[in-house]
Structures are given as structure tokens and as C-alpha cells.
Design a protein around this motif. Sequence first.
Motif, short mmCIF file in Angstrom:
data_model
loop_
_atom_site.label_atom_id
_atom_site.label_comp_id
_atom_site.label_asym_id
_atom_site.label_seq_id
_atom_site.Cartn_x
_atom_site.Cartn_y
_atom_site.Cartn_z
N GLN A 239 40.32 38.84 33.70
CA GLN A 239 40.27 38.08 34.94
C GLN A 239 41.56 37.29 35.09
O GLN A 239 42.24 36.99 34.11
CB GLN A 239 39.07 37.14 34.95
N GLY A 240 41.90 36.97 36.31
CA GLY A 240 43.10 36.18 36.57
C GLY A 240 43.50 36.29 38.04
O GLY A 240 42.96 37.09 38.81
N PHE A 241 44.48 35.48 38.40
CA PHE A 241 44.95 35.45 39.78
C PHE A 241 46.01 36.54 40.00
O PHE A 241 46.88 36.75 39.16
CB PHE A 241 45.55 34.09 40.12
N LEU A 242 45.89 37.21 41.15
CA LEU A 242 46.85 38.21 41.56
C LEU A 242 47.15 38.04 43.04
O LEU A 242 46.30 37.57 43.81
CB LEU A 242 46.31 39.63 41.32
N GLN A 243 48.36 38.42 43.40
CA GLN A 243 48.73 38.44 44.81
C GLN A 243 48.35 39.79 45.40
O GLN A 243 48.64 40.85 44.82
CB GLN A 243 50.24 38.21 44.96
N LEU A 244 47.69 39.78 46.54
CA LEU A 244 47.20 41.00 47.18
C LEU A 244 47.83 41.13 48.56
O LEU A 244 47.85 40.18 49.35
CB LEU A 244 45.67 40.95 47.32
N ARG A 245 48.37 42.32 48.82
CA ARG A 245 48.92 42.59 50.14
C ARG A 245 47.83 43.12 51.05
O ARG A 245 47.18 44.12 50.74
CB ARG A 245 50.06 43.60 50.05
N PHE A 257 40.89 37.88 40.59
CA PHE A 257 40.35 39.21 40.34
C PHE A 257 39.59 39.25 39.02
O PHE A 257 39.89 38.49 38.09
CB PHE A 257 41.48 40.25 40.31
N SER A 258 38.62 40.16 38.96
CA SER A 258 37.84 40.38 37.74
C SER A 258 37.65 41.88 37.56
O SER A 258 37.25 42.57 38.51
CB SER A 258 36.47 39.69 37.82
N LEU A 259 37.95 42.36 36.37
CA LEU A 259 37.74 43.77 36.02
C LEU A 259 36.48 43.86 35.19
O LEU A 259 36.43 43.39 34.05
CB LEU A 259 38.93 44.33 35.25
N ARG A 260 35.45 44.44 35.76
CA ARG A 260 34.16 44.59 35.10
C ARG A 260 33.87 46.06 34.84
O ARG A 260 34.63 46.94 35.24
CB ARG A 260 33.05 43.97 35.96
N ARG A 261 32.74 46.32 34.19
CA ARG A 261 32.38 47.70 33.89
C ARG A 261 32.14 48.51 35.16
O ARG A 261 32.30 49.74 35.15
CB ARG A 261 31.14 47.74 33.01
N THR A 268 36.17 35.90 47.09
CA THR A 268 36.57 35.35 48.39
C THR A 268 36.46 33.83 48.43
O THR A 268 36.80 33.23 49.45
CB THR A 268 35.68 35.95 49.49
N LYS A 269 36.01 33.24 47.33
CA LYS A 269 35.86 31.78 47.28
C LYS A 269 36.34 31.28 45.92
O LYS A 269 35.57 31.16 44.97
CB LYS A 269 34.41 31.38 47.51
N GLY A 270 37.65 31.03 45.82
CA GLY A 270 38.22 30.48 44.59
C GLY A 270 38.01 31.39 43.40
O GLY A 270 38.28 32.59 43.46
N THR A 271 37.49 30.81 42.31
CA THR A 271 37.21 31.57 41.09
C THR A 271 35.73 31.86 40.92
O THR A 271 35.28 32.17 39.82
CB THR A 271 37.73 30.80 39.86
N CYS A 325 50.35 42.08 42.77
CA CYS A 325 51.51 41.45 42.16
C CYS A 325 51.04 40.33 41.25
O CYS A 325 50.23 39.49 41.66
CB CYS A 325 52.45 40.92 43.25
N SER A 326 51.51 40.32 40.01
CA SER A 326 51.16 39.27 39.06
C SER A 326 52.27 38.24 38.97
O SER A 326 53.36 38.42 39.51
CB SER A 326 50.88 39.88 37.67
#
Length: 538
Positions: A239-245, A257-261, A268-271, A325-326
Motif C-alpha cells: 500500500q502507498g500513495f501514487l499519482q494517477l493520471r 493504492f492497495s494491492l490485495r489478492r 476515494t477518501k484518504g487512506t 507515478c511514485s
Amino acid sequence: GPTKDQNRPPCLPTDNAMEGGAQQSSLWEPPEQDGGPGERDGGEGLPEVKRSQPLFIHGSSRQLPQEEPRASSLPSIPNPFPELCSPSNSPILSSPALGQGPPREGTSHVVKVFGEDGACRSLEASAATTARQLCETLVRRTRALHDHSWALVELHQHLALERCLEDHESVVEVQSSWAPGADSRFVFRKNFAKYELFKSNASLFPEVMVSSCLEANKSMAHSELIQNFLNSGSCPEVQGFLQLREAGRKVWKRFHFSLRRSGLYYSTKGTSKDPRHLQYFADLTESNIYYVTQGKKLYGTPTEFGFCIKPHKVRSGVKGLKLLCSEDEQSRSCWMAAFRLFKYGMQLYRNYQQAQARLSQPPWIGPTPLRSVSDNALVAMDFSGCTGRVIENPNEVLTAALEEAQAWRKKTTHRYSLPAACHSSPLSAAIHRTQPWFHGRISREDTQQLIGRQGLVDGVFLVRESQRNPKGFVLSLCHLQRIKHYLILPSEEEGRLYFTMDDGQTRFADLIQLVEFHQINRGILPCKLRHYCTCVAL
């Protein structure tokens, strides 16, 4: 007229259509006859046609009518030559191919591979040729040093995207996914970071990016937790913050963002991890992950650490690309490693194990290729007696290394210095030009790009000529995913020429001696020299 059964395959006749006198144990099994959906009105004067269910076709001596294709009644035969399969990689030979002799010319494909110098070589490959097999072929033909760091890179120049093919991927299948006329190619080069996640996994997955996993395993060390994930072929929840175009716009927004199974999500609301706030972003199993090489120029990325999720259905153009973008290189490397684990799982670890096993076997029989000195080829030796001996005791090795370092630092004693006459010879002054780690007059910017392409791994290095000092050289070294540059200056004392990086505290007769010393001892450097950047001519 009679009603046809739309579910019946056209190539197989019904029992009523078989030749007279044929045995009635048919290839089809009628369903129950209780007026179910399998019954239809066969029409006036015609028997009822039953909906039928297909069964596996066993070998039979039954003869079909002449108007029907003969090949449809033949049994399925396992293919003894899987490399000659159709592009679908089916393990069963298709019927039209039976009895036609040699395979068609279409079973072989021409694959063009480019070197980093722009030279091209065309190779013939079958549909089953993997990226590892193609790399081994190129290693043999170029007589390069055989190791598992050679890789085949898929490069889309018009999109500024590139990725390293996994060892098990089919080269022909990847090439067939390219859009016709697109500026796409394969590049043969080193990639030292390909299996780094199995070597230094704790540093590749920072604790702050897998903190949710640590909450449930507080008694387990971070490195042990990551190793357990790798051993099981699973991916930690990253998990972590990423810039999205945003799609269709050039606006970048910051999301958590979070990468889950189940896939990749963003909040859409903070973390918040509340299911109401999580938005599904991409299906990684049906996509490939690429590095973005010119993000600021083509896509206006906020930083230089961009990457892209490209679905398989997107063949060309920017439309459909999911650009991210990280904030730094460490974050990007973590996401890229997690995506690879998520998509390939245990297959990735098996590729690494097979690559390690290949290193212990002779790659080919024939003339030995040119070899270079590396940390795997060096052993500690003791030459104090009449004959040399290999030092096997680790404590004795450490003591010998410390004594060796002190001897090198002595200003008045030149144990390893060549005679003064040799220093003035042109051969001694230019012998480093024959080494694969020397890149001549290459700029600082090109150096950073070359090391970045071949992997930001601790110990990756090259030596080049200095642009500011006409007589000096520069040692460019990667450490902690940052590239540092160390000036090497020539000096002369009592008619003897030497090279130094620490104002004469440690002196070397030539650049080869300097590199070999720092492959064993760290010296003033932050780490030892492990991997040298090299470019081979195809």
C-alpha cells in the motif's frame, strides 16, 4: 420441413444418419425423454430428433459417410512434438495436420533482437521458444559471460514503455501482440535487478509499505515475514500513495493504492480501507507492467518514477493505458516487484531456482568464452610459503583482507607496483580500454541512464573518462538505488605512475588493479563492486 438441432456439431452425424448396418452404439448419449428440453418435433413422416450430449471419442472402426470430413472421426492424438504446435500452444495436434508430413513453414517465426548499440540480429524461433532460451542463444553467439542477468526487454519506443520478459514467457506470443507497424522491438541487455527480490527482499519491500501485514504478525520480523511470502509464492499486501493520471486528461491526482489478492484498488477518501471507499482499478492478471522511460516529456509525470499498466487488449496508442507515478525509486521498485509476484507467483521463484541451477552447469561445450573477474570467481590466497594455498577459514580470510588493505595504504612500500619502465609504456596506460567495464568518453547523463536500464542494484558500476579532467577517470557506482561518481586521478612519484581516489592514501598501478581491489575490499566506497555494466555487439 423438419426442425434442425442448433446445438449439434455439424461435423458429426446422428445415429439415424449413419450408414446402413452400422452398429447403433452411437457417439451421442440422448437425454431423458420426459418431455424435457431435449425433445423437439421431428416433423411429419420423420423420426423425432433428440438433443444430444457430446462424449469423448474413443478409437473406433466405424466408417462415416463419404460426404463428411474424414478427419473429424479420428481420435485425439497426444502431440510428441509440442514445439511444432499451432500458435495456440495446444498439446493436441489439429486434425488437418495429421498425415501431411513435415510441419508447415508457418511454424517458424523470425524474431529480431536489437543490442544497446542499435545493431540487429534476426533469429528463427518456434512458438514454444522462451525468453530464457533466446537469451542463451545470444550469449553463445556473442561469446559473452554466461549468467542469469541477461534479459530480453520488450521496448515500445513510441509509448516510452519497456519491461523485462520473464524467463518462461513465449517470445513469439509477445511479438504477436504488437500492433502492425508499431515501433516495438526486443532489446538484449543486462538486468541485474531481475531476481533481486529473492536476494534482498527486506530492502525491496519497505516496512512502511507492508505495515498492514505486520499488524497481524507483530511477533515476526519484517525480513522473515517477507521471506515467508516469497517461499509460498504469494505477494504481500502493498500500500502507498501514487499519482494517477485521469483518463482522457493530463491531470494527475494523488490517491492511496492497495494491492490485495483480488486486485489493485485505490481509496476515494484518504487512506480509508472501507469497502465503500475502495475503487477497483486494474486486473493485473490480464495486463503487463511497464516502466515509463520518458514520462515527463510524453505524459507530464510529476516525477521521473513512472510506470504503466497496459491491458493485453490495448495494442497501440495511449488510450487504455493506466499511468501511475511514485514519489521515489524505492517505492516504484516495490510496486513493480509486487506486481510481478501477484501475476506470476511461484513461477517467478521457479525461474530463479532454474537460473541458479544453470550457473552450476557448463553452458556449452567448446572454446571457453572470455571471462572477467567477479566476486564469485575470487578466493582468498596465502602466498607466504613456497606455494600458494586457498584460505578456507572465514576468520583467517578476514584477517588476511585487513592485512592486505593496510599493505595497499603504505605510501613508501609498493608491493604491487610495476617497474617504472612499464608505466611509461603505451600498453600499460591503455590496458583498461580492453575491459568490458570501461566505457570510454561517455557523459554523466548517459552513464546514469545506462546503469538505470541495467538495474539499480548495489554494486553495479562502470569506469569512464572524466569530462572535466582530461587526464582523469570516473568510477560510477550504484548504491541504495542512487548513482554516485568518484574521480580517479593519475599521479606520479619518484618516476612511478599510479592512480588514486583518496589523494594518494591508496595507490594502484593501473585501473584494472583498482577495480579488482574494490571487488574484494570496499575501501572508501559505500559497497563493493559487484556487477559491471557492459554492452555486447550483436
